[in-house]
Design a protein around this motif. Sequence first.
Motif, mmCIF file in Angstrom:
data_model
loop_
_atom_site.group_PDB
_atom_site.id
_atom_site.type_symbol
_atom_site.label_atom_id
_atom_site.label_comp_id
_atom_site.label_asym_id
_atom_site.label_seq_id
_atom_site.Cartn_x
_atom_site.Cartn_y
_atom_site.Cartn_z
ATOM 1 N N LEU A 157 54.697 73.440 -18.158
ATOM 2 C CA LEU A 157 55.226 74.112 -16.968
ATOM 3 C C LEU A 157 54.246 74.073 -15.801
ATOM 4 N N LYS A 158 53.164 73.283 -15.973
ATOM 5 C CA LYS A 158 52.188 73.047 -14.907
ATOM 6 C C LYS A 158 51.546 74.344 -14.403
ATOM 7 N N CYS A 159 51.169 75.203 -15.349
ATOM 8 C CA CYS A 159 50.459 76.430 -14.997
ATOM 9 C C CYS A 159 49.295 76.664 -15.957
ATOM 10 N N PRO A 160 48.379 75.688 -16.098
ATOM 11 C CA PRO A 160 47.259 75.867 -17.040
ATOM 12 C C PRO A 160 46.331 77.010 -16.668
ATOM 13 N N THR A 161 46.320 77.385 -15.385
ATOM 14 C CA THR A 161 45.461 78.500 -14.989
ATOM 15 C C THR A 161 45.942 79.822 -15.601
ATOM 16 N N LEU A 162 47.223 79.888 -15.980
ATOM 17 C CA LEU A 162 47.722 81.082 -16.681
ATOM 18 C C LEU A 162 47.045 81.186 -18.043
ATOM 19 N N ALA A 163 46.877 80.061 -18.713
ATOM 20 C CA ALA A 163 46.168 80.068 -20.000
ATOM 21 C C ALA A 163 44.716 80.483 -19.807
ATOM 22 N N LEU A 164 44.093 80.030 -18.725
ATOM 23 C CA LEU A 164 42.715 80.443 -18.428
ATOM 24 C C LEU A 164 42.636 81.961 -18.257
ATOM 25 N N LYS A 165 43.609 82.520 -17.559
ATOM 26 C CA LYS A 165 43.596 83.965 -17.316
ATOM 27 C C LYS A 165 43.790 84.746 -18.613
ATOM 28 N N VAL A 166 44.714 84.283 -19.445
ATOM 29 C CA VAL A 166 45.011 85.009 -20.686
ATOM 30 C C VAL A 166 43.851 84.928 -21.666
ATOM 31 N N PHE A 167 43.325 83.737 -21.905
ATOM 32 C CA PHE A 167 42.234 83.588 -22.871
ATOM 33 C C PHE A 167 40.912 84.106 -22.321
ATOM 34 N N GLY A 168 40.822 84.196 -21.004
ATOM 35 C CA GLY A 168 39.608 84.730 -20.404
ATOM 36 C C GLY A 168 39.548 86.236 -20.398
ATOM 37 N N ASP A 169 40.631 86.906 -20.777
ATOM 38 C CA ASP A 169 40.680 88.373 -20.799
ATOM 39 C C ASP A 169 41.283 88.829 -22.126
#
Length: 325
Positions: A157-169
């Motif tokens: 879905l072209k939103c890898p930064t969402l994964a960064l946010k979730v795994f980063g917190d």
Amino acid sequence: MMFCRMASLFSLSSRPQALFRLASAANRPLCRRNLHLTAVVRQTRDDDLFSSAAPSGAPLSEASRSTAAAKAKSQDAATRREQQFYELVEYVTDRTGRKRAIKAGQVRQTAWLRLFQLANSSEQLEMVAELFPRWRDSGKEFRPIHAEAFVCRCEELKCPTLALKVFGDHPKYGLGLSSLSAARHMLHSVYAKHPLSDSMTVAALFGVYKLPPVSSDLAACSMLYSACLKDNSANARVVGKALHEELKKHAQDKPPIRAPRESVMRARYAEKPNIWLLDALKTIENVHKKSGKEWRWLRSWTTEREWRPRNTFTPRQPAATAEHA
């Protein structure tokens, strides 16, 4: 394509009515013959060029009906999918959290996998991510398969930064990067088209979640080194220098991996790391060639050349003579 009707070039309103009738009567047989011959010639040409084609009238209307039916079916499927998504979101919301609105029934682990697939946009996938704390508050834990599926869907879905946010917190969301496959996939989703800082964040998460270092994994090391070459800043050169040495050592000590060529095999998730590795190595080879850096240590990986372990020597056999032949 739009077609315009051309108006008549000559006006007949000013001509005498008798002359018009006379001219019409004289030309009628010729017109009929011309029309008849034109139809025959057109039919002959159509038969020659498109002998297997059906008459022009019916297929157009049938094709239009078929297209309209397919479009309506697609819209109905999209509507049903969206309805299923929001129904499942409501179901999970009511049955998770410290205080559940509905105590009857339980949310299964597979419900999250279903939500990932039903989410059809980055906004919907973020809505799912906001439900993660409720799962943790229910005393439940996510599994590695959830991390892998979430990273995969974020990339799709072209939103890898969402994964960064979730795994980063992790304290907030409770979804851990508990799989090397998920971490490697996460790096793949950002290293080529995102800033180097995103790739470095993923590399740092390897340590946070006690995964093997990026430099020890050939695929991850090659992707991060490729990101450093693309950035070419002072910090990128420092990190890239260390990664280069590790990558070169791995590439020379291990036999090369060949990615499958068949589309069915390439679609398998187990084959993805090898495909990502070879793509990154080819990019590194091209950059090294352009910048004048040594690149021949990559040739056994990027081509079909025979691989030999480093620091080995195979003595050359003497040519056979007539006596020993």
